[in-house]
Design a protein around this motif. Sequence first.
Motif, PDB file in Angstrom:
ATOM      1  N   SER A  32      -6.467 -41.151   6.940  1.00 44.03           N
ATOM      2  CA  SER A  32      -6.964 -40.021   7.727  1.00 44.03           C
ATOM      3  C   SER A  32      -8.260 -39.476   7.126  1.00 44.03           C
ATOM      4  CB  SER A  32      -5.920 -38.900   7.784  1.00 44.03           C
ATOM      5  OG  SER A  32      -5.824 -38.258   6.523  1.00 44.03           O
ATOM      6  N   ALA A  33      -8.994 -38.766   7.953  1.00 38.24           N
ATOM      7  CA  ALA A  33     -10.231 -38.133   7.478  1.00 38.24           C
ATOM      8  C   ALA A  33      -9.921 -37.127   6.374  1.00 38.24           C
ATOM      9  CB  ALA A  33     -10.957 -37.452   8.637  1.00 38.24           C
ATOM     10  N   ASP A  34      -8.791 -36.424   6.496  1.00 38.35           N
ATOM     11  CA  ASP A  34      -8.399 -35.442   5.478  1.00 38.35           C
ATOM     12  C   ASP A  34      -8.187 -36.116   4.130  1.00 38.35           C
ATOM     13  OD1 ASP A  34      -8.379 -33.630   7.606  1.00 38.35           O
ATOM     14  OD2 ASP A  34      -6.205 -33.715   7.837  1.00 38.35           O
ATOM     15  N   ALA A  35      -7.389 -37.180   4.112  1.00 33.90           N
ATOM     16  CA  ALA A  35      -7.112 -37.898   2.861  1.00 33.90           C
ATOM     17  C   ALA A  35      -8.395 -38.515   2.304  1.00 33.90           C
ATOM     18  CB  ALA A  35      -6.054 -38.978   3.089  1.00 33.90           C
ATOM     19  N   GLY A  36      -9.204 -39.066   3.161  1.00 33.52           N
ATOM     20  CA  GLY A  36     -10.459 -39.683   2.709  1.00 33.52           C
ATOM     21  C   GLY A  36     -11.416 -38.675   2.112  1.00 33.52           C
ATOM     22  N   PHE A  37     -11.503 -37.503   2.729  1.00 31.86           N
ATOM     23  CA  PHE A  37     -12.415 -36.477   2.229  1.00 31.86           C
ATOM     24  C   PHE A  37     -11.978 -35.986   0.850  1.00 31.86           C
ATOM     25  CE2 PHE A  37     -13.909 -31.931   2.296  1.00 31.86           C
ATOM     26  CZ  PHE A  37     -15.265 -32.214   2.166  1.00 31.86           C
ATOM     27  N   VAL A  38     -10.706 -35.643   0.722  1.00 28.00           N
ATOM     28  CA  VAL A  38     -10.206 -35.186  -0.571  1.00 28.00           C
ATOM     29  C   VAL A  38     -10.302 -36.313  -1.594  1.00 28.00           C
ATOM     30  CG1 VAL A  38      -8.171 -34.380  -1.831  1.00 28.00           C
ATOM     31  CG2 VAL A  38      -8.719 -33.405   0.396  1.00 28.00           C
ATOM     32  N   GLY A  39      -9.898 -37.517  -1.189  1.00 27.67           N
ATOM     33  CA  GLY A  39      -9.929 -38.667  -2.092  1.00 27.67           C
ATOM     34  C   GLY A  39     -11.320 -39.051  -2.537  1.00 27.67           C
ATOM     35  N   GLY A  40     -12.319 -38.730  -1.755  1.00 32.78           N
ATOM     36  CA  GLY A  40     -13.702 -39.006  -2.148  1.00 32.78           C
ATOM     37  C   GLY A  40     -14.343 -37.859  -2.894  1.00 32.78           C
ATOM     38  N   MET A  41     -14.014 -36.641  -2.479  1.00 35.18           N
ATOM     39  CA  MET A  41     -14.683 -35.475  -3.050  1.00 35.18           C
ATOM     40  C   MET A  41     -14.245 -35.201  -4.485  1.00 35.18           C
ATOM     41  SD  MET A  41     -17.153 -33.492  -2.329  1.00 35.18           S
ATOM     42  CE  MET A  41     -17.386 -33.797  -0.592  1.00 35.18           C
ATOM     43  N   VAL A  42     -12.979 -35.448  -4.818  1.00 39.00           N
ATOM     44  CA  VAL A  42     -12.522 -35.171  -6.187  1.00 39.00           C
ATOM     45  C   VAL A  42     -13.279 -36.034  -7.196  1.00 39.00           C
ATOM     46  CG1 VAL A  42     -10.564 -35.288  -7.781  1.00 39.00           C
ATOM     47  CG2 VAL A  42     -10.300 -34.162  -5.565  1.00 39.00           C
ATOM     48  N   PRO A  43     -13.325 -37.363  -7.041  1.00 35.92           N
ATOM     49  CA  PRO A  43     -14.095 -38.138  -8.025  1.00 35.92           C
ATOM     50  C   PRO A  43     -15.599 -37.856  -7.961  1.00 35.92           C
ATOM     51  CG  PRO A  43     -13.131 -39.605  -6.381  1.00 35.92           C
ATOM     52  CD  PRO A  43     -12.588 -38.227  -6.127  1.00 35.92           C
ATOM     53  N   HIS A  44     -16.079 -37.473  -6.792  1.00 34.70           N
ATOM     54  CA  HIS A  44     -17.489 -37.111  -6.674  1.00 34.70           C
ATOM     55  C   HIS A  44     -17.777 -35.894  -7.549  1.00 34.70           C
ATOM     56  CE1 HIS A  44     -21.310 -36.109  -4.610  1.00 34.70           C
ATOM     57  NE2 HIS A  44     -21.316 -37.395  -4.301  1.00 34.70           N
ATOM     58  N   HIS A  45     -16.918 -34.886  -7.458  1.00 36.84           N
ATOM     59  CA  HIS A  45     -17.065 -33.689  -8.295  1.00 36.84           C
ATOM     60  C   HIS A  45     -16.863 -34.021  -9.777  1.00 36.84           C
ATOM     61  CE1 HIS A  45     -17.652 -31.262  -4.882  1.00 36.84           C
ATOM     62  NE2 HIS A  45     -16.569 -30.500  -4.902  1.00 36.84           N
TER      63      HIS A  45
END
Length: 178
Positions: A32-45
Motif C-alpha cells: 500500500s501507499a501507506d506502508a511504502g511511504f512509512v517504509g521509505g521515509m524512516v530510512p530516508h530520515h
Amino acid sequence: MLRVLAAVLLVVLAAAGCADAPVTPPVPDPTSADAGFVGGMVPHHEQALELTAMVGGRGASPGLEAIALRIDRDQVEEIGQLQGLALARGLPAVHAHTMSGMAAPETVARLRELRGPDFERLWLDTMITHHEGALAMARDYLATGRDDTLRRYAEVLLAAQSGEITTMRRLGTSIAGP
C-alpha cells in the motif's frame, strides 16, 4: 455457600458464552501507499541523521551547525512518529528500495574526509538534494495515500523541509570560495 458459588460460576460461564468473538484487525497491505511511504521515509530520515552527525567538529559555520541541529531534532522526532504510527496501524516493517534524494555511499565517504568550506558546500548540496527527495516522496504519497494522519504528516513535511531548503540555499551563497 456452595449454591452461591455454583450460581456465580454459572453466570460467569453464561456471560463468557455471550461474549463477542475476538476481532482480528485486517492485515495491512505491504504494497500500500501507506506502508511504502512509512517504509521509505524512516530510512530516508535515518540517512539525514547520519549526515547531520557529521557536522560537529568540521569547522562548519554557526549557520550550518544551527540548521544541522534543527534537521537532526526534527528527523529524530519524525522517525518516532512514523514508527509509532506504523505500529498503531499494523503497517509491516518494509523498507522501500528506491528513495528519492538518498546520498550515494561515495558522497557520504567524501563528506567524512572534508572540513571547512569544502565540507560545508558538499554537505549543503547533499542535504538539499536529500530534502528534495523527501519532498518528492511526500508529493507522491499525497497523490495516492489514504491515511489521514500520514497525509497531514506529508503536508507538514512539505512545508518544513521546503523552508529548510531555502535556509540551506541561503547558507550556500554565503560560503567563501576556494
